[in-house]
Design a protein around this motif. Structure first.
Motif, PDB file in Angstrom:
ATOM      1  N   UNK A 244       0.889  -1.342  -0.090  1.00  0.00           N
ATOM      2  CA  UNK A 244       0.085   0.088   0.140  1.00  0.00           C
ATOM      3  C   UNK A 244       1.056   1.187  -0.056  1.00  0.00           C
ATOM      4  N   UNK A 245       1.929   1.397   1.000  1.00  0.00           N
ATOM      5  CA  UNK A 245       2.610   2.387   1.083  1.00  0.00           C
ATOM      6  C   UNK A 245       3.547   2.668  -0.511  1.00  0.00           C
ATOM      7  N   UNK A 246       3.840   1.437  -1.231  1.00  0.00           N
ATOM      8  CA  UNK A 246       4.633   1.582  -2.606  1.00  0.00           C
ATOM      9  C   UNK A 246       3.485   2.066  -3.456  1.00  0.00           C
ATOM     10  N   UNK A 247       2.253   1.610  -3.473  1.00  0.00           N
ATOM     11  CA  UNK A 247       1.085   2.211  -4.058  1.00  0.00           C
ATOM     12  C   UNK A 247       0.954   3.711  -4.212  1.00  0.00           C
ATOM     13  N   UNK A 248       0.892   4.030  -3.052  1.00  0.00           N
ATOM     14  CA  UNK A 248       0.409   5.444  -2.832  1.00  0.00           C
ATOM     15  C   UNK A 248       1.650   6.403  -3.244  1.00  0.00           C
ATOM     16  N   UNK A 249       3.010   5.912  -3.163  1.00  0.00           N
ATOM     17  CA  UNK A 249       4.019   6.745  -3.528  1.00  0.00           C
ATOM     18  C   UNK A 249       3.854   6.712  -5.280  1.00  0.00           C
ATOM     19  N   UNK A 250       3.724   5.630  -5.733  1.00  0.00           N
ATOM     20  CA  UNK A 250       3.679   5.522  -7.318  1.00  0.00           C
ATOM     21  C   UNK A 250       2.336   6.391  -7.719  1.00  0.00           C
ATOM     22  N   UNK A 251       1.466   6.346  -7.019  1.00  0.00           N
ATOM     23  CA  UNK A 251       0.211   7.120  -7.378  1.00  0.00           C
ATOM     24  C   UNK A 251       0.628   8.828  -7.308  1.00  0.00           C
ATOM     25  N   UNK A 252       1.239   8.969  -6.153  1.00  0.00           N
ATOM     26  CA  UNK A 252       1.473  10.547  -6.234  1.00  0.00           C
ATOM     27  C   UNK A 252       2.618  10.889  -7.357  1.00  0.00           C
ATOM     28  N   UNK A 253       3.531   9.856  -7.646  1.00  0.00           N
ATOM     29  CA  UNK A 253       4.295  10.199  -8.829  1.00  0.00           C
ATOM     30  C   UNK A 253       3.705  10.305 -10.068  1.00  0.00           C
ATOM     31  N   UNK A 254       2.525   9.621 -10.309  1.00  0.00           N
ATOM     32  CA  UNK A 254       2.013   9.557 -11.495  1.00  0.00           C
ATOM     33  C   UNK A 254       0.971  10.683 -11.886  1.00  0.00           C
ATOM     34  N   UNK A 255       0.689  11.195 -10.930  1.00  0.00           N
ATOM     35  CA  UNK A 255      -0.256  12.414 -10.861  1.00  0.00           C
ATOM     36  C   UNK A 255       0.467  13.842 -10.942  1.00  0.00           C
ATOM     37  N   UNK A 256      -0.006  14.748 -11.457  1.00  0.00           N
ATOM     38  CA  UNK A 256       0.783  16.287 -11.609  1.00  0.00           C
ATOM     39  C   UNK A 256       1.255  16.806 -10.305  1.00  0.00           C
ATOM     40  N   UNK A 257       2.234  17.324 -10.393  1.00  0.00           N
ATOM     41  CA  UNK A 257       2.780  18.035  -9.080  1.00  0.00           C
ATOM     42  C   UNK A 257       1.707  18.717  -8.453  1.00  0.00           C
ATOM     43  N   UNK A 258       1.762  18.520  -7.002  1.00  0.00           N
ATOM     44  CA  UNK A 258       0.610  19.419  -6.298  1.00  0.00           C
ATOM     45  C   UNK A 258      -0.511  18.735  -6.109  1.00  0.00           C
ATOM     46  N   UNK A 259      -0.788  17.686  -6.704  1.00  0.00           N
ATOM     47  CA  UNK A 259      -2.216  16.808  -6.681  1.00  0.00           C
ATOM     48  C   UNK A 259      -2.202  16.061  -5.429  1.00  0.00           C
ATOM     49  N   UNK A 260      -1.140  15.856  -4.752  1.00  0.00           N
ATOM     50  CA  UNK A 260      -1.283  14.742  -3.824  1.00  0.00           C
ATOM     51  C   UNK A 260      -0.571  15.266  -2.469  1.00  0.00           C
ATOM     52  N   UNK A 261      -0.748  15.156  -1.260  1.00  0.00           N
ATOM     53  CA  UNK A 261       0.088  15.245  -0.321  1.00  0.00           C
ATOM     54  C   UNK A 261      -0.120  14.002   0.648  1.00  0.00           C
ATOM     55  N   UNK A 262       0.879  14.040   1.732  1.00  0.00           N
ATOM     56  CA  UNK A 262       0.942  13.008   2.718  1.00  0.00           C
ATOM     57  C   UNK A 262       0.708  13.504   3.944  1.00  0.00           C
ATOM     58  N   UNK A 263      -0.307  13.043   4.902  1.00  0.00           N
ATOM     59  CA  UNK A 263      -0.360  13.311   6.253  1.00  0.00           C
ATOM     60  C   UNK A 263       0.106  12.274   7.029  1.00  0.00           C
ATOM     61  N   UNK A 264       0.996  12.391   8.309  1.00  0.00           N
ATOM     62  CA  UNK A 264       1.548  11.187   9.000  1.00  0.00           C
ATOM     63  C   UNK A 264       1.107  11.594  10.260  1.00  0.00           C
ATOM     64  N   UNK A 265       0.457  10.669  11.201  1.00  0.00           N
ATOM     65  CA  UNK A 265       0.325  10.703  12.546  1.00  0.00           C
ATOM     66  C   UNK A 265       1.203   9.910  13.573  1.00  0.00           C
ATOM     67  N   UNK A 266       1.755  10.718  14.415  1.00  0.00           N
ATOM     68  CA  UNK A 266       2.691   9.756  15.267  1.00  0.00           C
ATOM     69  C   UNK A 266       2.304  10.211  16.883  1.00  0.00           C
TER      70      UNK A 266
END
Length: 548
Positions: free
Chosen positions: A152-174
């Motif tokens: 899943x992490x690899x898929x969302x990494x690829x997905x963000x790369x496939x989309x135009x820049x600025x179309x995806x962001x990542x929010x991380x809870x710690x």
């Protein structure tokens, strides 16, 4: 094309990713945007439908009949957006889809691998309906570094790369743990979690840090420096008295602004927080309290009845009453003194469940409510137990029971007034079932219509409506062949399926408030739009408590 927000978690599980996702969705709505929320779970079960409530909590059901993670309930309760089958997926479903395609020859003889075939399947899932909303919020279950979560992490990494820049962001809870001995908040676990995330190619744009203590500015600056995020994108998340405080708390902490800044949306529309201010006003300024006994099979884990608990809260909000739900194990009601555990409650609620264990206690609860004139709400199994109680003690069928219990015991012990539904109509299709079918996904699932009898309590509850639609999740049905016999004894069948074959709602004649429903009204209840059944049940319970 939607903008995507991927929500991940680190350090420990159960940090509240689902709640943070739901609250963020509500905040984006408050600024005028449209949203849809999704959950990607790394477990190998195809869906949670066959998982024990003690293992996974409740199963949330969508209108289109999907059995999903309970986080989708949070999403609906906070945004009002009805979840769909395409809003929940597990590793089991992904791998099942890939293997089915391979068996059909869809991959043209290629060697099937996690990359690209599994990750492509995940990306296809993410892209469904992305032209329908402004923002798509996708929560990844588990924590970063889990082996099962890596695809899943690899898929969302690829997905963000496939989309135009600025179309995806990542929010991380710690988590920022507090060391009482030294009186310090420790940032190192967060640093390591972000390092793990960055090692697989994902750099968080927003960090949400759970903490029991206030986070000093110097610690926020330290986190920003070592995790390579802007200082105003380090969002504190403190423990709250109620989950419905989350939208206001996250807005005050700057979460929605940080997300819009990460997308470069400036100037951002001003938020209208009126809805959530009203919600908190109703919670904080309750004008009384009522005690409700919830008699169930899985009371050791409140998450097993998450939607029921929240719907009771919503019912209280509708009446400006604080609901104190007290959970009673139904097995404790099975002895002669058991029913006395229900003394003093304003109302009794018996929720859904499966199997024979504890059902005699539920029947005792229904009998107590009927005889003592205590408001009673039976949901799914709770309705079936009320029918069995009425059959035994009102209609002269002393051995009344359920075919489910006979099947479980492997012998015939009861006259089954509840039986396995072997055939029904769903949309334009005839569905057929038998006992030997797989357990997963073989119940009557999703939204079905019920026709209401005029001038009944249920019709009054729904404002005089003669037809309603609600969500189901059950395998066994009340047998309509006993309808006439039970109605003569005083049990009114006030709601039936449109074809008149399946009982949906029952009431007790002459009782101030006694309703059993085959569906699950709690699944569609929201703090700003309480389920009518829960709102009126709480009203009736408070009224009954005043009369005692």
């Amino acid at each position: 094309m939607a903008r995507y927000i991927f929500i991940t978690g680190g350090v420990v599980s159960s940090l509240g990713k689902g709640l943070a996702s739901a609250a963020l969705g509500a905040l984006l709505q408050a600024r005028g945007y449209t949203v849809r929320l999704r959950k990607l779970d790394p477990y190998l079960n195809v869906d949670p439908g066959t998982m024990s409530p003690f293992e996974h909590g409740e199963v949330f059901v969508t209108d289109d009949g999907a059995e999903t993670d309970l986080d989708l309930g949070h999403y609906e309760r906070f945004t009002g957006v009805s979840a769909r089958r395409t809003d929940s997926v597990s590793s089991g479903r992904i791998y099942s889809n890939v293997l089915e395609k391979e068996r059909r020859g869809a991959y043209l003889g290629k060697t099937i691998q996690v990359i690209p075939h599994v990750t492509n399947e995940i990306k296809d899932f993410l892209a469904v309906g992305d032209d329908e909303v402004d923002f798509m919020l996708c929560e990844i279950g588990g924590t970063v570094g889990d082996i099962e979560g890596l695809p899943f992490f690899e898929a969302i990494r690829q997905f963000a790369q496939d989309r135009p820049r600025g179309q995806c962001i990542f929010m991380h809870l710690t988590l920022l743990p507090y060391m009482a001995a030294s009186g310090e908040l420790k940032t190192k676990p967060t640093q390591h979690s972000v390092k793990e995330l960055r090692s697989i190619g994902i750099a968080p744009d927003v960090l949400v840090c759970r903490s029991e203590q206030p986070i000093p500015e110097k610690e926020r600056a330290k986190i920003a420096l070592f995790c390579n995020v802007r200082p105003d994108a380090v969002i504190p998340a403190y423990d709250l008295k109620t989950i419905y405080e989350a939208p206001l708390a996250y807005h005050k902490a700057g979460l929605d602004q940080a997300v819009l800044d990460a997308f470069g949306i400036s100037p951002a529309p001003r938020p209208d927080m009126t809805r959530w201010e009203d919600v908190m006003d109703r919670l904080q300024n309750a004008e009384g309290e009522v005690r409700i006994a919830v008699v169930g099979k899985y009371t050791q884990l409140e998450d097993a009845y998450k939607s029921v608990a929240e719907a009771l809260t919503h019912g209280g909000m509708a009446n400006r009453i604080r609901v104190k739900a007290e959970w009673i194990d139904s097995e404790k009601l099975e002895g002669p003194e058991g029913p006395h555990l229900l003394d003093g409650y304003g109302g009794i609620l018996v929720p859904g469940g499966f199997g024979e264990r504890g059902t005699e206690g539920m029947i005792s609860a229904a009998k107590y409510a009927r005889e003592k004139k205590v408001p009673y709400l039976g949901i799914c199994l709770g309705m079936q137990m009320a029918v069995i109680e009425a059959a035994r003690n009102m209609a002269g069928i002393p051995d009344a029971g359920s075919e489910e219990f006979d099947h479980e015991a492997g012998q015939k012990r009861f006259t089954p007034v509840v039986y396995l539904l072997k055939e029904w109509i769903q949309g334009n299709y005839k569905v057929q079932r038998k006992l030997s079918d797989d357990k997963g996904g073989t119940m009557r699932l999703g939204a079905y219509t019920a026709s209401l009898k005029p001038d009944t309590l249920i019709s009054q509850v729904y404002g005089g409506a003669l037809e309603i639609e609600d969500r189901h999740r059950h395998r066994y049905e009340v047998d309509a062949t006993y309808k006439d016999q039970l109605e003569k004894a005083g049990l009114t069948f006030s709601g039936m399926s449109p074809d008149g074959r399946l009982p949906e709602i029952v009431e007790i004649d002459g009782h101030p408030w006694f309703i059993g429903v085959q569906f699950h009204p709690e699944l569609k209840s929201k703090p700003f739009s309480p389920a009518p059944l829960f709102a009126d049940f709480v009203r009736a319970a408070k009224e009954a408590e005043r009369l005692v």
